[in-house]
Design an enzyme around this catalytic site. Structure first.
Site, PDB file in Angstrom:
ATOM      1  N   ARG A  94       4.896 -80.331  33.635  1.00 28.94           N
ATOM      2  CA  ARG A  94       4.804 -80.991  34.942  1.00 28.94           C
ATOM      3  C   ARG A  94       4.892 -82.515  34.833  1.00 28.94           C
ATOM      4  NH1 ARG A  94       6.027 -76.686  35.616  1.00 28.94           N
ATOM      5  NH2 ARG A  94       5.065 -75.066  36.872  1.00 28.94           N
ATOM      6  N   SER A 118       1.171 -74.313  44.000  1.00 25.49           N
ATOM      7  CA  SER A 118      -0.064 -74.403  43.200  1.00 25.49           C
ATOM      8  C   SER A 118      -0.677 -75.776  43.408  1.00 25.49           C
ATOM      9  CB  SER A 118       0.247 -74.224  41.719  1.00 25.49           C
ATOM     10  OG  SER A 118       0.778 -72.952  41.505  1.00 25.49           O
ATOM     11  N   GLU A 157      -1.875 -80.862  41.012  1.00 25.24           N
ATOM     12  CA  GLU A 157      -0.442 -80.909  40.719  1.00 25.24           C
ATOM     13  C   GLU A 157       0.267 -81.594  41.895  1.00 25.24           C
ATOM     14  OE1 GLU A 157       1.440 -77.384  39.118  1.00 25.24           O
ATOM     15  OE2 GLU A 157       3.132 -77.656  40.482  1.00 25.24           O
TER      16      GLU A 157
HETATM   17  C1  LIG Z   1       5.452 -72.028  48.297  1.00 24.73           C
HETATM   18  C2  LIG Z   1       5.668 -73.005  47.170  1.00 24.73           C
HETATM   19  C3  LIG Z   1       5.921 -72.537  45.894  1.00 24.73           C
HETATM   20  C4  LIG Z   1       6.118 -73.421  44.842  1.00 24.73           C
HETATM   21  N1  LIG Z   1       6.391 -72.927  43.591  1.00 24.73           N
HETATM   22  C5  LIG Z   1       6.607 -73.788  42.563  1.00 24.73           C
HETATM   23  C6  LIG Z   1       6.905 -73.287  41.249  1.00 24.73           C
HETATM   24  O1  LIG Z   1       7.011 -72.090  41.017  1.00 24.73           O
HETATM   25  N2  LIG Z   1       7.087 -74.196  40.266  1.00 24.73           N
HETATM   26  C7  LIG Z   1       7.010 -75.536  40.478  1.00 24.73           C
HETATM   27  O2  LIG Z   1       7.211 -76.311  39.529  1.00 24.73           O
HETATM   28  N3  LIG Z   1       6.717 -76.029  41.695  1.00 24.73           N
HETATM   29  C8  LIG Z   1       6.520 -75.201  42.738  1.00 24.73           C
HETATM   30  N4  LIG Z   1       6.235 -75.705  43.985  1.00 24.73           N
HETATM   31  C9  LIG Z   1       6.081 -77.169  44.176  1.00 24.73           C
HETATM   32  C10 LIG Z   1       7.364 -77.917  44.567  1.00 24.73           C
HETATM   33  O3  LIG Z   1       8.277 -77.075  45.246  1.00 24.73           O
HETATM   34  C11 LIG Z   1       8.046 -78.538  43.353  1.00 24.73           C
HETATM   35  O4  LIG Z   1       7.193 -79.455  42.711  1.00 24.73           O
HETATM   36  C12 LIG Z   1       9.369 -79.248  43.730  1.00 24.73           C
HETATM   37  O5  LIG Z   1      10.043 -79.604  42.546  1.00 24.73           O
HETATM   38  C13 LIG Z   1       9.144 -80.499  44.579  1.00 24.73           C
HETATM   39  O6  LIG Z   1      10.402 -80.924  45.065  1.00 24.73           O
HETATM   40  P1  LIG Z   1      10.546 -81.688  46.453  1.00 24.73           P
HETATM   41  O7  LIG Z   1      11.979 -82.011  46.651  1.00 24.73           O
HETATM   42  O8  LIG Z   1       9.889 -80.915  47.547  1.00 24.73           O
HETATM   43  O9  LIG Z   1       9.742 -83.006  46.133  1.00 24.73           O
HETATM   44  P2  LIG Z   1       8.690 -83.804  47.082  1.00 24.73           P
HETATM   45  O10 LIG Z   1       7.519 -82.930  47.351  1.00 24.73           O
HETATM   46  O11 LIG Z   1       9.448 -84.360  48.242  1.00 24.73           O
HETATM   47  O12 LIG Z   1       8.274 -84.951  46.110  1.00 24.73           O
HETATM   48  C14 LIG Z   1       7.541 -84.665  44.932  1.00 24.73           C
HETATM   49  C15 LIG Z   1       7.637 -85.873  43.997  1.00 24.73           C
HETATM   50  O13 LIG Z   1       8.989 -86.039  43.621  1.00 24.73           O
HETATM   51  C16 LIG Z   1       9.417 -87.357  43.943  1.00 24.73           C
HETATM   52  N5  LIG Z   1      10.844 -87.260  44.297  1.00 24.73           N
HETATM   53  C17 LIG Z   1      11.443 -86.405  45.169  1.00 24.73           C
HETATM   54  N6  LIG Z   1      12.771 -86.607  45.170  1.00 24.73           N
HETATM   55  C18 LIG Z   1      13.013 -87.615  44.279  1.00 24.73           C
HETATM   56  C19 LIG Z   1      14.182 -88.290  43.835  1.00 24.73           C
HETATM   57  N7  LIG Z   1      15.399 -87.997  44.280  1.00 24.73           N
HETATM   58  N8  LIG Z   1      14.034 -89.277  42.921  1.00 24.73           N
HETATM   59  C20 LIG Z   1      12.826 -89.610  42.441  1.00 24.73           C
HETATM   60  N9  LIG Z   1      11.675 -89.021  42.828  1.00 24.73           N
HETATM   61  C21 LIG Z   1      11.785 -88.034  43.728  1.00 24.73           C
HETATM   62  C22 LIG Z   1       8.516 -87.828  45.042  1.00 24.73           C
HETATM   63  O14 LIG Z   1       8.431 -89.238  45.041  1.00 24.73           O
HETATM   64  C23 LIG Z   1       7.195 -87.185  44.644  1.00 24.73           C
HETATM   65  O15 LIG Z   1       6.577 -87.981  43.664  1.00 24.73           O
HETATM   66  C24 LIG Z   1       6.044 -74.823  45.062  1.00 24.73           C
HETATM   67  C25 LIG Z   1       5.789 -75.298  46.375  1.00 24.73           C
HETATM   68  C26 LIG Z   1       5.603 -74.393  47.418  1.00 24.73           C
HETATM   69  C27 LIG Z   1       5.367 -74.926  48.806  1.00 24.73           C
END
Ligand SMILES: Cc1cc2nc3c(=O)[nH]c(=O)nc-3n(C[C@H](O)[C@H](O)[C@H](O)COP(=O)(O)OP(=O)(O)OC[C@H]3O[C@@H](n4cnc5c(N)ncnc54)[C@H](O)[C@@H]3O)c2cc1C
Length: 303
Positions: free
Chosen positions: A175, A225, A295
């Protein structure tokens, strides 16, 4: 504020600038207050200009993708949220490589992989984030992680310069990666996959999706999570063993289906979620001695 908006209007078309935008619409928790500015650049040049401007002016900004790992304070965010989403979501397949914009959803990349008989990305098909967001936390599931499939990552440095990193330069770990530490903004990713059989890939994705539906409370808003996996333990089990299954603060509940998830049962505030996080941390620490580390990312002021 007005002079900032005037400058931003020289960088972005007016319809890409939202003022006092509720973050409920941009986070999967469906909670949080308003961001002073919500900006939607259309390309890398606009994004780079925005970042340079905010840094020069020493104004706060925060990049978001799909908002699936975020908890935004009910008091909102005093600065600019910059969305790297649809405008950055191109996906191209070239041999066994997939070139994806940072705003491309992992589910869409997984679909492109399946259609082109490329295996290796199935694990990520149910993670509801963008490719850029996935680079930040080295998103992973079911034994796979981004580190296994990333070849190259193109980023903007805090100075607005474009640089390409190889997998080994990304500092991927559990992570984590260098993205947050170095203040990078992800623009594009090249994934390297292997030739496979599209039916088998589809079947694997369906199997993992069924597992998720069975084990995770996908029917409620959440950010997945809540806590990182503590070494030698599972957060969900520690929380269940602490007797906190179903425990709630306001509208925020510890999911009874999966205690590692905090869910919004409809009217939760971010403060409810925050107070529940604190409660879980203290009860688990008291009972097991284990410190749970969130997380999910907290944005804005809490307490
Ligand atoms: C139902 C559910 C299930 C999930 N299951 C998993 C799983 O199995 N495994 C897992 O790892 N995660 C899981 N997640 C968490 C999440 O989906 C991941 O962490 C995902 O990678 C976040 O991506 P995002 O685009 O939504 O980022 P955001 O939530 O929009 O941002 C998260 C972080 O990434 C940064 N960020 C986003 N885009 C960029 C970019 N282009 N450049 C630089 N920084 C950036 C943001 O600044 C922030 O710090 C889950 C979430 C939910 C709601």
């Amino acid at each position: 504020m007005n002079s900032i908006i005037d400058t931003i209007k020289r960088i972005l078309p007016e319809d890409r600038i939202l003022i006092n935008e509720s973050m409920k619409a941009h986070t999967t928790f469906r909670t949080g207050g308003t961001a002073d500015l919500f900006l939607m650049p259309e390309n890398a040049d606009q994004l780079s200009e925005l970042i340079r401007f905010f840094r020069e002016e020493e104004e706060e900004y925060f990049i978001i993708g799909n908002g699936s790992n975020l908890l935004v304070s009910d008091r909102g965010y005093r600065g600019a949220i910059i969305a790297v989403t649809e405008a950055f979501s191109d996906i191209e397949v070239s041999g066994t490589e997939i070139h994806a914009g940072a705003g491309a959803l992992l589910s869409r990349i997984a679909d492109a992989a399946r259609k082109n008989s490329l295996t290796g990305f199935e694990f990520a098909s149910g993670i509801p984030g963008t490719a850029g967001g996935a680079m930040v936390m080295n998103a992973g599931a079911y034994g796979g992680e981004m580190k296994d499939v990333v070849k190259l990552v193109e980023v903007l440095t805090p100075d607005g310069e474009r640089v390409t990193f190889s997998n080994s330069e990304m500092g991927f770990g559990y992570r984590k990666s260098i993205v947050r530490k170095e203040g990078l903004t992800v623009l594009k990713i090249v994934f390297s996959l292997s030739p496979g059989n599209s039916e088998e890939i589809g079947a694997k994705m369906e199997e993992l999706s069924a597992k998720r539906r069975e084990k995770q409370p996908l029917e409620f808003p959440s950010a997945g999570s809540t806590f990182k996996r503590p070494e030698g333990h599972f957060a969900g089990k520690l929380i269940m063993d602490a007797g906190l299954s179903g425990f709630s603060v306001g509208g925020a509940f510890v999911s009874e289906k999966h205690c590692g998830f905090i869910i919004n049962k409809g009217n939760a505030t971010s403060n409810d979620v925050y107070r529940l996080i604190k409660k879980i941390q203290s009860v688990v620490k008291e009972g097991s001695g284990v410190e749970l580390e969130p997380e999910i990312m907290l944005i804005g002021e809490f307490e």
